[in-house]
Design a protein around this motif. Sequence first.
Motif, PDB file in Angstrom:
ATOM      1  N   ALA A  72       0.836  -1.212   0.000  1.00 35.98           N
ATOM      2  CA  ALA A  72       0.000   0.000   0.000  1.00 35.98           C
ATOM      3  C   ALA A  72       0.870   1.261   0.000  1.00 35.98           C
ATOM      4  CB  ALA A  72      -0.970  -0.031   1.176  1.00 35.98           C
ATOM      5  N   THR A  73       0.622   2.191   0.935  1.00 33.89           N
ATOM      6  CA  THR A  73       1.386   3.441   0.942  1.00 33.89           C
ATOM      7  C   THR A  73       2.837   3.215   1.348  1.00 33.89           C
ATOM      8  OG1 THR A  73       0.529   3.881   3.166  1.00 33.89           O
ATOM      9  CG2 THR A  73      -0.590   4.947   1.318  1.00 33.89           C
ATOM     10  N   GLY A  74       3.116   2.140   2.102  1.00 33.54           N
ATOM     11  CA  GLY A  74       4.511   1.828   2.406  1.00 33.54           C
ATOM     12  C   GLY A  74       5.276   1.529   1.133  1.00 33.54           C
ATOM     13  N   LEU A  75       4.688   0.706   0.275  1.00 32.81           N
ATOM     14  CA  LEU A  75       5.281   0.398  -1.024  1.00 32.81           C
ATOM     15  C   LEU A  75       5.361   1.655  -1.875  1.00 32.81           C
ATOM     16  CD1 LEU A  75       6.291  -1.526  -3.221  1.00 32.81           C
ATOM     17  CD2 LEU A  75       3.917  -2.188  -3.652  1.00 32.81           C
ATOM     18  N   GLY A  76       4.302   2.454  -1.856  1.00 35.44           N
ATOM     19  CA  GLY A  76       4.280   3.683  -2.643  1.00 35.44           C
ATOM     20  C   GLY A  76       5.378   4.647  -2.240  1.00 35.44           C
ATOM     21  N   MET A  77       5.625   4.784  -0.929  1.00 40.55           N
ATOM     22  CA  MET A  77       6.671   5.694  -0.461  1.00 40.55           C
ATOM     23  C   MET A  77       8.059   5.234  -0.888  1.00 40.55           C
ATOM     24  SD  MET A  77       5.386   7.070   3.291  1.00 40.55           S
ATOM     25  CE  MET A  77       4.663   5.543   3.925  1.00 40.55           C
ATOM     26  N   ILE A  78       8.280   3.922  -0.891  1.00 37.57           N
ATOM     27  CA  ILE A  78       9.578   3.405  -1.324  1.00 37.57           C
ATOM     28  C   ILE A  78       9.766   3.634  -2.826  1.00 37.57           C
ATOM     29  CG2 ILE A  78      10.938   1.300  -1.619  1.00 37.57           C
ATOM     30  CD1 ILE A  78       9.766   0.332   1.039  1.00 37.57           C
ATOM     31  N   VAL A  79       8.710   3.413  -3.596  1.00 39.51           N
ATOM     32  CA  VAL A  79       8.780   3.671  -5.039  1.00 39.51           C
ATOM     33  C   VAL A  79       9.076   5.153  -5.300  1.00 39.51           C
ATOM     34  CG1 VAL A  79       7.413   3.745  -7.165  1.00 39.51           C
ATOM     35  CG2 VAL A  79       7.326   1.724  -5.686  1.00 39.51           C
ATOM     36  N   GLN A  80       8.396   6.037  -4.573  1.00 40.39           N
ATOM     37  CA  GLN A  80       8.640   7.470  -4.736  1.00 40.39           C
ATOM     38  C   GLN A  80      10.094   7.820  -4.418  1.00 40.39           C
ATOM     39  OE1 GLN A  80       4.130   8.808  -3.350  1.00 40.39           O
ATOM     40  NE2 GLN A  80       5.880   9.974  -2.613  1.00 40.39           N
ATOM     41  N   ALA A  81      10.614   7.239  -3.343  1.00 37.98           N
ATOM     42  CA  ALA A  81      12.006   7.507  -2.975  1.00 37.98           C
ATOM     43  C   ALA A  81      12.957   7.044  -4.079  1.00 37.98           C
ATOM     44  CB  ALA A  81      12.335   6.816  -1.655  1.00 37.98           C
ATOM     45  N   ALA A  82      12.635   5.906  -4.712  1.00 37.31           N
ATOM     46  CA  ALA A  82      13.472   5.384  -5.790  1.00 37.31           C
ATOM     47  C   ALA A  82      13.476   6.317  -6.989  1.00 37.31           C
ATOM     48  CB  ALA A  82      12.990   3.993  -6.201  1.00 37.31           C
ATOM     49  N   THR A  83      12.295   6.784  -7.380  1.00 41.40           N
ATOM     50  CA  THR A  83      12.231   7.650  -8.563  1.00 41.40           C
ATOM     51  C   THR A  83      12.910   8.989  -8.302  1.00 41.40           C
ATOM     52  OG1 THR A  83      10.070   8.601  -7.953  1.00 41.40           O
ATOM     53  CG2 THR A  83      10.066   6.600  -9.293  1.00 41.40           C
ATOM     54  N   GLU A  84      12.823   9.464  -7.073  1.00 37.64           N
ATOM     55  CA  GLU A  84      13.441  10.750  -6.751  1.00 37.64           C
ATOM     56  C   GLU A  84      14.963  10.685  -6.872  1.00 37.64           C
ATOM     57  OE1 GLU A  84      11.838  11.565  -2.906  1.00 37.64           O
ATOM     58  OE2 GLU A  84       9.861  12.103  -3.690  1.00 37.64           O
ATOM     59  N   ILE A  85      15.563   9.600  -6.359  1.00 40.83           N
ATOM     60  CA  ILE A  85      17.020   9.505  -6.431  1.00 40.83           C
ATOM     61  C   ILE A  85      17.488   9.193  -7.853  1.00 40.83           C
ATOM     62  CG2 ILE A  85      17.167   7.047  -5.807  1.00 40.83           C
ATOM     63  CD1 ILE A  85      19.667   7.781  -4.153  1.00 40.83           C
ATOM     64  N   ILE A  86      16.682   8.427  -8.596  1.00 40.02           N
ATOM     65  CA  ILE A  86      17.027   8.156  -9.997  1.00 40.02           C
ATOM     66  C   ILE A  86      16.963   9.445 -10.811  1.00 40.02           C
ATOM     67  CG2 ILE A  86      16.206   7.005 -12.103  1.00 40.02           C
ATOM     68  CD1 ILE A  86      15.415   4.624 -10.289  1.00 40.02           C
ATOM     69  N   SER A  87      15.998  10.297 -10.500  1.00 40.69           N
ATOM     70  CA  SER A  87      15.847  11.569 -11.220  1.00 40.69           C
ATOM     71  C   SER A  87      17.042  12.498 -11.005  1.00 40.69           C
ATOM     72  CB  SER A  87      14.564  12.277 -10.794  1.00 40.69           C
ATOM     73  OG  SER A  87      13.424  11.512 -11.151  1.00 40.69           O
ATOM     74  N   THR A  88      17.770  12.280  -9.915  1.00 44.07           N
ATOM     75  CA  THR A  88      18.963  13.110  -9.651  1.00 44.07           C
ATOM     76  C   THR A  88      20.220  12.524 -10.291  1.00 44.07           C
ATOM     77  OG1 THR A  88      19.511  11.984  -7.562  1.00 44.07           O
ATOM     78  CG2 THR A  88      17.975  13.850  -7.456  1.00 44.07           C
ATOM     79  N   GLY A  89      20.069  11.386 -10.986  1.00 43.78           N
ATOM     80  CA  GLY A  89      21.201  10.811 -11.691  1.00 43.78           C
ATOM     81  C   GLY A  89      21.777   9.556 -11.089  1.00 43.78           C
ATOM     82  N   ALA A  90      21.125   8.985 -10.080  1.00 41.10           N
ATOM     83  CA  ALA A  90      21.636   7.771  -9.445  1.00 41.10           C
ATOM     84  C   ALA A  90      21.609   6.597 -10.416  1.00 41.10           C
ATOM     85  CB  ALA A  90      20.816   7.439  -8.205  1.00 41.10           C
ATOM     86  N   SER A  91      22.570   5.715 -10.269  1.00 41.82           N
ATOM     87  CA  SER A  91      22.617   4.502 -11.085  1.00 41.82           C
ATOM     88  C   SER A  91      21.650   3.463 -10.522  1.00 41.82           C
ATOM     89  CB  SER A  91      24.033   3.922 -11.076  1.00 41.82           C
ATOM     90  OG  SER A  91      24.367   3.453  -9.761  1.00 41.82           O
ATOM     91  N   LEU A  92      21.472   2.370 -11.253  1.00 42.46           N
ATOM     92  CA  LEU A  92      20.604   1.292 -10.776  1.00 42.46           C
ATOM     93  C   LEU A  92      21.127   0.734  -9.453  1.00 42.46           C
ATOM     94  CD1 LEU A  92      18.228  -0.686 -11.213  1.00 42.46           C
ATOM     95  CD2 LEU A  92      19.799  -2.143 -12.516  1.00 42.46           C
ATOM     96  N   THR A  93      22.424   0.529  -9.355  1.00 42.49           N
ATOM     97  CA  THR A  93      23.015   0.003  -8.120  1.00 42.49           C
ATOM     98  C   THR A  93      22.798   0.957  -6.960  1.00 42.49           C
ATOM     99  OG1 THR A  93      24.699  -1.215  -9.362  1.00 42.49           O
ATOM    100  CG2 THR A  93      25.157  -0.782  -7.037  1.00 42.49           C
ATOM    101  N   GLU A  94      22.970   2.252  -7.203  1.00 50.56           N
ATOM    102  CA  GLU A  94      22.789   3.251  -6.144  1.00 50.56           C
ATOM    103  C   GLU A  94      21.334   3.335  -5.703  1.00 50.56           C
ATOM    104  OE1 GLU A  94      26.379   6.351  -7.401  1.00 50.56           O
ATOM    105  OE2 GLU A  94      24.403   6.489  -8.350  1.00 50.56           O
ATOM    106  N   ALA A  95      20.410   3.283  -6.663  1.00 47.25           N
ATOM    107  CA  ALA A  95      18.982   3.334  -6.323  1.00 47.25           C
ATOM    108  C   ALA A  95      18.568   2.085  -5.553  1.00 47.25           C
ATOM    109  CB  ALA A  95      18.150   3.478  -7.594  1.00 47.25           C
ATOM    110  N   ASP A  96      19.078   0.933  -5.975  1.00 48.77           N
ATOM    111  CA  ASP A  96      18.788  -0.325  -5.289  1.00 48.77           C
ATOM    112  C   ASP A  96      19.275  -0.257  -3.834  1.00 48.77           C
ATOM    113  OD1 ASP A  96      18.246  -3.450  -5.559  1.00 48.77           O
ATOM    114  OD2 ASP A  96      20.178  -3.201  -4.558  1.00 48.77           O
ATOM    115  N   ARG A  97      20.488   0.221  -3.636  1.00 44.34           N
ATOM    116  CA  ARG A  97      21.047   0.329  -2.280  1.00 44.34           C
ATOM    117  C   ARG A  97      20.232   1.301  -1.440  1.00 44.34           C
ATOM    118  NH1 ARG A  97      25.593   2.739  -3.350  1.00 44.34           N
ATOM    119  NH2 ARG A  97      26.597   0.808  -4.031  1.00 44.34           N
ATOM    120  N   HIS A  98      19.819   2.403  -2.033  1.00 48.81           N
ATOM    121  CA  HIS A  98      19.060   3.429  -1.314  1.00 48.81           C
ATOM    122  C   HIS A  98      17.733   2.884  -0.799  1.00 48.81           C
ATOM    123  CE1 HIS A  98      17.628   7.399  -0.211  1.00 48.81           C
ATOM    124  NE2 HIS A  98      16.586   7.283  -1.012  1.00 48.81           N
TER     125      HIS A  98
END
Length: 287
Positions: free
Chosen positions: A122-148
């Motif tokens: 639910a929103t727990g999953l949604g918040m994690i997805v949002q956090a992933a897209t935010e860091i990817i939008s700043t230029g993070a790599s797949l490995t960095e986003a996965d770790r985050h």
Amino acid sequence: MSKIAVITDSTAQFPNPSFQGKDLVRIIPLDIVINDSIIKEGTGVKTADLPLSPSNERKTKLLVPSPAEIAEQFVVLLKKFNELLVITNSANLSAFYQNSIEAVKLIQGETTIQVVNSQTIATGLGMIVQAATEIISTGASLTEADRHVRQLIPHIYTLFCTPCMKYLYNIDILEYSQAVIGEMLNLHPIFTLEEGYPQAICKVRNFRHAQDYFQEFIEEYDDLIHISLLKGINTQGIDNRILKLFVQENFPDTPFSEHRINPFLGAIFGPKTLGLIIFERPYSLSG
């Protein structure tokens, strides 16, 4: 720069409907089985369409695509994106995580696809997805986003209160006899997700008492990024204003959101469910 998509499933609910990197998100649809009929996502199924108590064993449940079906969708997505970060609902609540792992193996996509078990929903999953897209939008790599996102997962806390115990039998949390007796006695157990697995922590008499417990639970934390309340159908006795006022007084800088549970979450815990999901600020993000 590699183009990365963030893949999730239909159980995700987003506290912020407009967030940075939303255009990177793709949702793999899940279906619902009701009375032996498969209801496809997008056909207008509502949480209220789910029975409060399925009449027979395993009658109403979430239907997850097979590994082969998920693999087909991954192949299509990899024609547009270079890499995929797949963030699933808890592996203990549905087969989507395991099927995604198998799908990656089918297409030998280990170098371009990372699959993460969010251990929430639910929103727990949604918040994690949002956090992933935010860091990817700043230029993070797949490995960095996965770790985050893996660093954030232990800081999402999930509670659910449901009297719809036959649904808990469907996900192998209760024996069928326990579910039947629990519903006859109108019990309202509260579960927490411990590393993604539902653990019963107490029983309350009704949803009003569950809300009191939720408030006490929130009081245990000092620095929260977000608090969300999820309500199913027929959750009488809940006055959202009380909990919202408590949050405003004690966590004035923390966003508080209210959501109706979607039918996919309802197919797991039952349509008459009350939930609380909080996101604690990790130490690495403080200050």
